[in-house]
Design a protein around this motif. Structure first.
Motif, PDB file in Angstrom:
ATOM      1  N   PRO A  23       0.550  -1.278   0.135  1.00 43.41           N
ATOM      2  CA  PRO A  23      -0.072   0.034  -0.171  1.00 43.41           C
ATOM      3  C   PRO A  23       0.750   1.216   0.327  1.00 43.41           C
ATOM      4  CG  PRO A  23       0.543  -1.131   2.264  1.00 43.41           C
ATOM      5  CD  PRO A  23       0.426  -1.429   1.204  1.00 43.41           C
ATOM      6  N   LEU A  25       2.811   4.249   1.270  1.00 42.15           N
ATOM      7  CA  LEU A  25       3.302   4.339   3.011  1.00 42.15           C
ATOM      8  C   LEU A  25       2.961   5.946   3.090  1.00 42.15           C
ATOM      9  CD1 LEU A  25       5.651   1.696   3.052  1.00 42.15           C
ATOM     10  CD2 LEU A  25       2.990   1.937   4.551  1.00 42.15           C
ATOM     11  N   VAL A  55       2.103  10.639  11.592  1.00 34.94           N
ATOM     12  CA  VAL A  55       2.530   9.261  12.020  1.00 34.94           C
ATOM     13  C   VAL A  55       2.917   8.668  10.167  1.00 34.94           C
ATOM     14  CG1 VAL A  55       1.543   9.511  14.344  1.00 34.94           C
ATOM     15  CG2 VAL A  55      -0.069   8.974  11.629  1.00 34.94           C
ATOM     16  N   ALA A  56       3.309   7.003  10.791  1.00 33.98           N
ATOM     17  CA  ALA A  56       4.475   7.412   9.426  1.00 33.98           C
ATOM     18  C   ALA A  56       3.401   5.870   9.505  1.00 33.98           C
ATOM     19  CB  ALA A  56       4.981   5.911   9.775  1.00 33.98           C
ATOM     20  N   GLY A  57       2.080   5.568   8.428  1.00 26.90           N
ATOM     21  CA  GLY A  57       1.334   4.371   8.404  1.00 26.90           C
ATOM     22  C   GLY A  57       0.395   4.712   6.832  1.00 26.90           C
ATOM     23  N   ILE A  58      -0.277   4.062   7.659  1.00 24.10           N
ATOM     24  CA  ILE A  58      -1.011   4.163   5.425  1.00 24.10           C
ATOM     25  C   ILE A  58      -2.271   4.938   5.787  1.00 24.10           C
ATOM     26  CG2 ILE A  58      -0.346   2.150   4.641  1.00 24.10           C
ATOM     27  CD1 ILE A  58      -2.914   0.469   5.011  1.00 24.10           C
ATOM     28  N   ASP A  60      -5.872   6.040   5.452  1.00 22.85           N
ATOM     29  CA  ASP A  60      -7.468   5.351   4.867  1.00 22.85           C
ATOM     30  C   ASP A  60      -8.518   6.078   4.213  1.00 22.85           C
ATOM     31  OD1 ASP A  60     -10.500   3.983   7.111  1.00 22.85           O
ATOM     32  OD2 ASP A  60      -8.973   3.338   5.170  1.00 22.85           O
ATOM     33  N   LYS A  69      -3.151   5.666  10.172  1.00 23.87           N
ATOM     34  CA  LYS A  69      -3.084   4.500  10.675  1.00 23.87           C
ATOM     35  C   LYS A  69      -1.730   4.079  11.417  1.00 23.87           C
ATOM     36  CE  LYS A  69      -8.268   2.977  11.061  1.00 23.87           C
ATOM     37  NZ  LYS A  69      -8.416   1.798  11.779  1.00 23.87           N
ATOM     38  N   PRO A  70      -0.822   4.725  12.733  1.00 21.51           N
ATOM     39  CA  PRO A  70       0.489   3.927  12.225  1.00 21.51           C
ATOM     40  C   PRO A  70       0.098   2.330  12.704  1.00 21.51           C
ATOM     41  CG  PRO A  70      -0.524   5.654  14.438  1.00 21.51           C
ATOM     42  CD  PRO A  70      -1.980   5.234  13.369  1.00 21.51           C
TER      43      PRO A  70
END
Lengths: 294, 247, 435
Positions: A23, A25, A55-58, A60, A69-70
């Motif tokens: 996904p 990032l 934050v680090a995440g993908i 949504d 969302k981390p």
């Protein structure tokens, strides 16, 4: 018995291979979108008309809401969640409970059932007897009733129907990341393998011997005298190790996945389950089984 | 011994504008909420982040509208050439702690966590110059691993002046002690803001600008490396993400 | 360490003033406060005063074993003490952040920049060297302590002399002052620390900030420069700054200031030298305390200073405004009913000749007040009316509150009230003019 020692460079990589496409990032400071039509959710902040990730995440996207969302974060409470927590303080008319969130949760005196099940106004004697009900270090299961303005949670243990909240007796506590617990209708499961678990939304999982429905349990009486037979203990320990194996490979935890992991682990002895390669094997097999289910 | 030879090579074989090799890993520990390990040349640093959690100890330290950030910088006794008698508490460590706190406070979105506390612990396992920089970089990675919202990365880099003319970036311990000045800059690479700037030894004012620019360029390069590492880490633990689709 | 508590309105006031180019004590942005250095009887002791910030420095030396890594260099140790004496919010005993910061800046400034020739302090290589120790005690914390300390340390080091030493075969003989003259330290260059307070993302740069200004500012920057325009140390604290060229600009300004300060230090040193050479009674530090004037130990109460001219302009502004508002026939307001009275050097007070209370603070935000600007005498009649009512109310309240018959009920007459209020505001000599 020999202890196994291994070098850090020979650590096992716990990631279970997935065939899904990687996904997109985002890392802190990256611009998600330059348009101003979106609403900013958790994990984002706005600066100069553009939305940036914090934050680090993908990402949504739900309609116009952008949320990141981390991987790991502290527990963020929602109303109706089941949590397992530990009492940290006894204050006037309330207890403070540590739930792995950013602030301690509050359990008010009027939110618990009095022993004996009476329904009356709490008096001064009740306040002074608070320590007899719950003292520092006790584990409880409770439900989130309310979220205060500063973000701390308000809990209650008044049970509806046959869900019994309250002080927890003999059993084991496991801590995992809150994001690994799947949201379900019920979090109290009596597993067919012979133990029962409570999957707290805050990442605390409680394993205990099977609860009989007739027993007077929950509330504040706990049964510490009955010896748990060895077979049940073995079941509980095996469960714990399999849950740890799933958590290390970041597989979602719910009753089905735990049951599968338990079944997969039967071919190893309980002690072998502490071995990282074995944990990885159990996780991979569970993942296969879950995928076949879909 | 010249800090930079005629061919333009430094003592360890690098060119004037080259950084040392950086290797890092996120999530090395289970206990803390976030952890990271970073190597910059021979300097090795471990970072652990706890929080945000309820303020332990005195309630009065709680700030009503922002989070309390608590840093601790400690050097292992075996980290330097001669055994270090006091791992923390001496003046230099206290100064480092203050500067670390300043750098970290510049990026954490403190208003999201009123009345909570975030602890950042740094341990230097091997000190070979640029300790502060490695610590700041490791702390950034650990904060990202813990899922604490940040404005952006905070990256630190050192720069120096060799023979009074040539600016060098990312100096090692040998180059520090051989007498050249050293300038440490902690910056936010994307927006170009400077959070911490600190200098010792001496050099002429006219050189200040070019040395600072070189340090900032070093920060931007380090940012690229750290960003790549974070993305790789996220991909590795990618199996976690199916949860979003099933929800 | 307790924090220095500054009220929000103070903060806002200082920020607004800075954005309009003004400072509380009337200085321009790049003015330094009055600097004064007094040397003591002993070599290496001095008291430095920068405005209200006071630092005392003392240099001493003894013989010690050198460091193994540098066997033929002497040792230099700088120690700064910031205790509860300096300011109420510092706790004595525990090391607080400000102390560490000042210590480190001074170490960088003097020790790491190698301003003192340490090799000259070697007596016997690998065995005995001079350990020079500078002890600074901060007596009063009123902003720019780093600058004051650095000047004090520099002056003390330049002033200091260590005893002469001759080595015999087995040991060394340290000669006292009587036998042989003491030897001064060899100083390569003279560094000083200059501190700046930056407001508003660096739009306004203030030199030599006071404690309040420091606390309210966004960024505090300390630059250590010597007279050759070489940077010896740099320290940036506060919220992030945007550009590098701010720092570069500050450094060049710092270089100019540093030159002035170093010249001043050299001049005072020369004076002290002359005094000692001419065998006059060296005044020592006694001159700090002993002053022959009545106001020697008095404190200035007013820290806000405005110039006369500004005040006059402000009056004209105010009165013309109210003229337009009320459309009342006004007397010539320029000098008849308003007077400017001097209450000290570069400070003044606006005093009305009429029975109007002056300087009672800002507009009353609690109740709707029709009094308006007290300082304008065109609303005289209205002002007086309101005052009468309130005074009357006060009297009534007093009567009612006394329930017990034993209590003595005193009714305050309006004149008494006025008397008491005004006497606090005006200097004594004006009281006769009131009645």
């Amino acid at each position: 018995m020999a202890h196994s020692i291994r070098l850090a460079s020979e650590r096992v990589d716990f990631s279970v291979p997935s065939d899904k496409a990687p996904p997109q990032l985002f890392t802190p400071g990256m611009v998600i979108s330059q348009e101003s039509g979106f609403m900013r959710g958790h994990g984002t902040y706005g600066e100069d008309d553009s939305i940036k990730a914090s934050v680090a995440g993908i990402v949504d996207r739900v309609n116009k809401l952008v949320v990141i969302k981390p991987l790991k974060s502290r527990y963020n409470g929602e109303i109706g969640d089941v949590v397992v927590g530990r009492i940290t303080e006894v204050q006037q008319k309330r207890w403070k409970v540590d739930t792995n969130a950013r602030l301690d949760a509050t359990l008010f005196l009027y939110s618990v059932n009095l022993p004996g099940g009476e329904l009356r106004r709490r008096s001064v004697e009740d306040e002074q007897m608070m320590r007899k009900y719950l003292t520092e270090g006790d584990l409880i299961s409770a439900e989130v009733q309310n979220i205060n303005s500063d973000g701390s949670l308000s809990l209650h243990t008044r049970s509806l129907k046959n869900i019994k909240y309250g002080k927890l007796g003999q059993g084991m506590l496991i801590k995992v990341f809150p994001s690994l617990i799947k949201r379900q209708k019920t979090h109290f499961h009596n597993l067919p393998c012979g133990a029962s678990i409570i999957l707290g939304n805050n990442g605390f999982i409680w394993i205990s011997p099977v609860i009989n429905a007739e027993e007077e349990h929950g509330g504040f009486t706990i049964n510490l005298e009955d010896a748990v037979p060895k077979s049940v203990r073995e079941v509980m320990v095996r469960l714990r190790n399999s849950i740890n194996a799933l958590a290390a490979s970041k597989i979602l935890l719910f009753d089905t996945s735990i049951q599968y992991a338990y079944d997969q682990s039967k071919k190893y002895s309980v002690v072998e389950l502490l071995n990282p390669e074995v944990m990885l094997d159990v996780a991979v097999m569970t993942q296969h089984q879950l995928q076949m289910l879909e | 011994m010249d800090l930079i030879s005629d061919q333009g090579l430094r003592v360890d074989g690098r060119r004037a504008g080259e950084l040392r090799r950086i290797r890092c890993k996120l999530g090395v520990y289970d206990q803390p909420d976030g952890s990271a390990y970073l190597e910059q040349g021979h300097t090795k640093v471990l970072a652990a982040v706890y929080g945000p959690h309820q303020i332990r100890g005195s309630r009065t330290k709680a700030l009503q509208d922002s989070v309390v950030i608590n840093c601790q910088y400690s050097m292992a006794t075996f980290s330097t050439g001669e055994r270090k008698k006091r791992p923390r508490g001496d003046r230099r460590s206290t100064e480092m702690t203050m500067l670390l706190k300043q750098a970290v406070s510049a990026v954490i979105k403190a208003e999201l966590y009123p009345r909570s506390q975030i602890d950042v612990f740094l341990e230097v396992l091997q000190a070979d110059g640029g300790n502060y920089c490695a610590c700041v970089n490791a702390a950034t990675l650990a904060l990202i691993d813990a899922g604490i919202p940040l404005r952006e990365y905070v990256v630190a880099c050192t720069a120096s002046l060799a023979n009074g003319k040539v600016p060098l970036v990312d100096i090692s311990h040998l180059e520090e002690t051989m007498g050249g000045p050293n300038l440490t800059v902690a910056a936010l690479p994307l927006s170009g803001q400077i959070a911490v700037m600190e200098m010792s030894q001496r050099f002429h004012i006219d050189h200040l600008e070019e040395v600072t620019q070189l340090a900032l360029q070093g920060c931007r390069d380090i940012y690229k490396i750290l960003d790549k590492a974070v993305k790789e880490h996220l991909l590795e633990t990618g199996d976690f993400f199916p949860q979003l689709e099933s929800n | 360490m307790k924090e220095l508590i500054v009220s929000t309105c103070e903060k806002n006031f200082i920020r607004q003033a800075v954005s309009q180019g003004k400072r509380l004590d009337g200085r321009k942005f790049d003015d330094l406060r009055k600097l004064d250095i007094k040397y003591g009887l002993e070599w290496g002791s001095c008291v430095t005063t920068l405005g209200s910030t006071k630092v005392v420095a003392q240099v001493s030396c003894d013989v010690q074993v050198p460091k193994t890594s540098r066997p033929n260099e002497g040792l230099l140790f700088i120690n700064v003490e910031l205790s509860g004496m300096a300011s109420v919010h510092f706790e004595s005993g525990k090391i607080n952040d400000a102390e560490v910061k000042i210590n480190r800046i001074l170490e960088k400034c003097f020790r790491e920049s190698k301003c003192i020739d340490l090799e000259a302090l070697c007596i016997v290589a690998e065995e005995k060297v001079w350990n020079v120790r500078v002890d600074l005690n901060i007596l009063n914390y009123e902003g720019n302590v780093v600058g004051c300390c650095s000047i004090a340390a520099l002056a003390a080091l330049a002033h200091f002399r260590h005893p002469d030493v001759t080595s015999t075969g087995e040991g060394i003989i340290i000669h006292s002052e009587a036998e042989r003259d003491a030897i001064p330290l060899t100083i390569h260059h003279y560094p000083v620390a200059v501190s700046f307070a930056l407001f508003d993302q660096g739009k306004h740069i203030i030199h030599d900030p006071t404690a309040l200004e420091e606390h309210v500012s966004d960024v505090q920057l300390v630059v250590c420069v010597n007279s050759y325009r070489e940077l010896c140390g740099l320290y940036l604290e506060g919220s992030s700054i945007k550009t590098v060229d701010l720092v570069v600009r500050c450094s060049s300004q710092a270089a100019k200031i540093a030159k002035r300060l170093v010249d001043y230090v050299r001049d005072t040193l020369q004076e002290d030298q002359n005094v000692r050479n001419s065998n006059m009674q060296v005044p020592g530090l006694v001159s700090c305390v002993n002053e022959d004037s009545l106001f020697a130990l008095s404190q200035e109460r007013l820290i806000i200073k405005l110039t006369d001219r500004e005040l006059q302009e402000k009056i004209k502004e105010l009165t013309t405004e109210t003229e337009e508002k009320l459309d009342v026939e006004m007397k010539d307001c320029s000098n008849e009913d308003m007077k400017i009275v001097s209450t000290g050097p570069s400070s003044a007070e606006l005093v009305s000749n009429l029975d109007v209370k002056v300087g009672l603070g800002d507009k009353n935000a609690w109740m709707v007040d029709e009094g308006g600007d007290y300082s304008s005498e065109s609303e005289n009649s209205e002002v007086e009316l309101v005052q009468e009512v309130s005074r009357h109310e006060k009297v009534i309240q007093l009567e009612l509150s006394g329930d017990s018959e034993e209590e003595e009920v005193t009714v305050l007459k309006p004149e008494n009230l006025e008397q008491r209020d005004l006497s606090q505001k005006l200097p004594k000599k004006k009281k006769s003019g009131k009645k």
